[in-house]
Scaffold this motif. Sequence first.
Motif, PDB file in Angstrom:
ATOM      1  N   ILE A 160       0.840  -1.197   0.000  1.00  0.00           N
ATOM      2  CA  ILE A 160       0.000   0.000   0.000  1.00  0.00           C
ATOM      3  C   ILE A 160       0.875   1.247   0.000  1.00  0.00           C
ATOM      4  CG2 ILE A 160      -0.186   0.145   2.523  1.00  0.00           C
ATOM      5  CD1 ILE A 160      -3.157   0.837   2.111  1.00  0.00           C
ATOM      6  N   THR A 161       0.413   2.306  -0.662  1.00  0.00           N
ATOM      7  CA  THR A 161       1.142   3.571  -0.692  1.00  0.00           C
ATOM      8  C   THR A 161       0.164   4.729  -0.522  1.00  0.00           C
ATOM      9  OG1 THR A 161       2.828   4.847  -1.889  1.00  0.00           O
ATOM     10  CG2 THR A 161       1.002   3.957  -3.187  1.00  0.00           C
ATOM     11  N   SER A 162       0.714   5.924  -0.332  1.00  0.00           N
ATOM     12  CA  SER A 162      -0.095   7.133  -0.165  1.00  0.00           C
ATOM     13  C   SER A 162      -0.053   7.963  -1.441  1.00  0.00           C
ATOM     14  CB  SER A 162       0.440   7.990   0.987  1.00  0.00           C
ATOM     15  OG  SER A 162       0.575   7.233   2.167  1.00  0.00           O
ATOM     16  N   ILE A 163      -1.193   8.539  -1.818  1.00  0.00           N
ATOM     17  CA  ILE A 163      -1.249   9.504  -2.918  1.00  0.00           C
ATOM     18  C   ILE A 163      -1.785  10.813  -2.347  1.00  0.00           C
ATOM     19  CG2 ILE A 163      -2.206  10.056  -5.176  1.00  0.00           C
ATOM     20  CD1 ILE A 163      -2.451   7.123  -5.744  1.00  0.00           C
ATOM     21  N   SER A 164      -0.966  11.830  -2.381  1.00  0.00           N
ATOM     22  CA  SER A 164      -1.331  13.108  -1.760  1.00  0.00           C
ATOM     23  C   SER A 164      -2.265  13.916  -2.653  1.00  0.00           C
ATOM     24  CB  SER A 164      -0.066  13.928  -1.474  1.00  0.00           C
ATOM     25  OG  SER A 164       0.815  13.218  -0.619  1.00  0.00           O
ATOM     26  N   GLU A 182       5.046  13.927   3.107  1.00  0.00           N
ATOM     27  CA  GLU A 182       4.517  15.214   2.661  1.00  0.00           C
ATOM     28  C   GLU A 182       3.456  15.691   3.650  1.00  0.00           C
ATOM     29  OE1 GLU A 182       4.959  14.967  -2.152  1.00  0.00           O
ATOM     30  OE2 GLU A 182       3.187  14.086  -1.260  1.00  0.00           O
ATOM     31  N   ASN A 183       3.412  16.969   3.869  1.00  0.00           N
ATOM     32  CA  ASN A 183       2.445  17.544   4.806  1.00  0.00           C
ATOM     33  C   ASN A 183       1.140  17.846   4.076  1.00  0.00           C
ATOM     34  OD1 ASN A 183       1.457  18.557   7.232  1.00  0.00           O
ATOM     35  ND2 ASN A 183       2.169  20.631   6.785  1.00  0.00           N
ATOM     36  N   LEU A 184       0.506  16.774   3.583  1.00  0.00           N
ATOM     37  CA  LEU A 184      -0.726  16.898   2.812  1.00  0.00           C
ATOM     38  C   LEU A 184      -1.673  15.755   3.172  1.00  0.00           C
ATOM     39  CD1 LEU A 184       0.691  17.663  -0.763  1.00  0.00           C
ATOM     40  CD2 LEU A 184      -0.648  19.234   0.644  1.00  0.00           C
ATOM     41  N   PRO A 185      -2.989  15.982   3.038  1.00  0.00           N
ATOM     42  CA  PRO A 185      -3.915  14.858   3.186  1.00  0.00           C
ATOM     43  C   PRO A 185      -3.732  13.896   2.021  1.00  0.00           C
ATOM     44  CG  PRO A 185      -5.074  16.795   2.409  1.00  0.00           C
ATOM     45  CD  PRO A 185      -3.675  17.244   2.750  1.00  0.00           C
ATOM     46  N   GLN A 186      -4.315  12.711   2.128  1.00  0.00           N
ATOM     47  CA  GLN A 186      -3.995  11.665   1.154  1.00  0.00           C
ATOM     48  C   GLN A 186      -5.117  10.643   1.057  1.00  0.00           C
ATOM     49  OE1 GLN A 186      -0.680  10.403   3.479  1.00  0.00           O
ATOM     50  NE2 GLN A 186      -1.810   8.757   4.460  1.00  0.00           N
ATOM     51  N   THR A 187      -5.033   9.829   0.031  1.00  0.00           N
ATOM     52  CA  THR A 187      -5.773   8.571  -0.036  1.00  0.00           C
ATOM     53  C   THR A 187      -4.738   7.466  -0.098  1.00  0.00           C
ATOM     54  OG1 THR A 187      -7.530   7.361  -1.182  1.00  0.00           O
ATOM     55  CG2 THR A 187      -5.921   8.465  -2.558  1.00  0.00           C
ATOM     56  N   ASN A 188      -5.107   6.272   0.333  1.00  0.00           N
ATOM     57  CA  ASN A 188      -4.187   5.144   0.315  1.00  0.00           C
ATOM     58  C   ASN A 188      -4.557   4.201  -0.819  1.00  0.00           C
ATOM     59  OD1 ASN A 188      -2.626   5.982   2.503  1.00  0.00           O
ATOM     60  ND2 ASN A 188      -4.010   5.043   3.978  1.00  0.00           N
ATOM     61  N   LEU A 189      -3.549   3.765  -1.549  1.00  0.00           N
ATOM     62  CA  LEU A 189      -3.749   2.895  -2.710  1.00  0.00           C
ATOM     63  C   LEU A 189      -3.046   1.566  -2.470  1.00  0.00           C
ATOM     64  CD1 LEU A 189      -4.563   2.422  -5.734  1.00  0.00           C
ATOM     65  CD2 LEU A 189      -2.336   3.433  -6.337  1.00  0.00           C
ATOM     66  N   GLY A 190      -3.814   0.485  -2.452  1.00  0.00           N
ATOM     67  CA  GLY A 190      -3.252  -0.855  -2.327  1.00  0.00           C
ATOM     68  C   GLY A 190      -3.246  -1.540  -3.676  1.00  0.00           C
TER      69      GLY A 190
END
Length: 515
Positions: A160-164, A182-190
């Motif tokens: 899984i990784t983060s996409i900001s 990164e100082n940003l909100p994100q969604t997580n992609l598996g």
Amino acid sequence: MSYIAKQKIKGNIYLYRVDSYWDKEKKQSRQKRTYIGPENKKKCPKKLNNIEIVYKKYGNMFLLNTIISNLGLRKILSECFPDDYNEVIALAVYSICSGSPMYLFPQWLHEQCNIKSRSLHSREISSLCEKAGSNQIAIRNFFSSWISKTGTDSDIYYDITSISSYSDNIDFIEWGYNRDHENLPQTNLGIACNKNSIPLFYQLYPGSITDVTTLKSSLTQLEYYDFSNAVLILDRGFCSRLNIMEMNALSDKIQFIQPVTYSMKKVVELLKANRKKLRQTETAFKYNEEILHYIEDTLDIEGVKYRAHLFYNEKAEADLRNNFMHKILSIKEKILSKKFEKMKDYLEFRNNCIPEKYLQYFKLNRKTGCIELNHRNIKNYLIKSGYFVLLSNSEKIKKECLLERYRNRDTVEKLFDVEKNELDGNRLRVHSQYNADGRIFIKFIALIIYSKISSIMKKKKLFEKFTLKEMLAEMSKIRCSDFDGKSIVSEISKTQKDILRAFDVKPEELKKPRY
């Protein structure tokens, strides 16, 4: 053959007629340029001797279309997205060739030959992504058809990784642990992929969800797509007692290989019990150029016994100990003279001046007010250096095979690197959930194609000469000129022929349009 070339001189564009011919003395193809005049921007396409000429890139598109057809992607996409599959493919190919934001797609498309797609501008691309993203049934049907074609009897790697994102009005975009710092909100992609590095399916999670809690949902996906003969291989971030029990509950449908963490008390006890034996010469074996030690034991979790594979690497232990102590002592030198009267001041200084991953190895001596090493935590770290334990519920596996399968887990990490750095997938520039879903799906299609190309290039050793984009740029030099409806393909160089043969394409096939 002849074609029109442009040359910019002092801000003005001039046209030249370029004629190719064979130089018998030098035994090579040569070109002769004849000046025509300044470009008349109102005339398009250009005319040469009253003949209309359309001149576009062809070789790269032909190769990509061949790969897409061989993968069966076009057929599956046409069944799942009958109205928009050509545009989905075109946008995916654009991501591979350009790696630029999607709003530049029309300019790129205008230069390409042999690609079927409407010329979509920014608003139209958003509408397409919105439409694709809202059709979750079509996306799931794509996964089912794609997995059915690739097979379900391979090792499955999942991570899984983060996409900001800068968006603040999408449910899945949340604050959480950002893997890119990164100082940003994100969604997580598996993403799940097979042992050949081909992506199989993906799943999106809210940004605040941790790796360890996503696994249950992923197991449901694996059960749905019937990976009955597969072995799921994970990294340490998914290890928990609950996850191991969840995976074992599906043991009749899927097996697993899971590295375990030392936060589990039973793992520490298992390692202590086998440490002495694990360091003996009888347990040593050679893997590639490494000398490792191996023991198989069992680990009991909630009454179920799993195979525990214990490995020890003496060289890795020495390197880890040396690097760790060098860093610890370097930090100590910088803070040695500091004294604190209040715990508040110490905590503020510690958080600002000591890297987060090393905080636990320092403490405040309240009597002296000085910072000193936390020798207990340092010892606990060093005692585990060079050791790792793999847990499985699969049948007996040779240690060399087990190690190779586990070390291939970086396959998914490489896919994430491609997604973010090669396909412009490191940011979500959207303002709705469906738009985000659609864009991620298109990037996923691009990732499948990119991975297949990389696999062939690695096998045929093309990476010794080109990067993937350099190879496609070389193929784009093969141009197609349309003289009043009659298509003529430019000459093919030896380098280009070698590339085509590496992909099992005969050079003469370029004379035949392929979609």
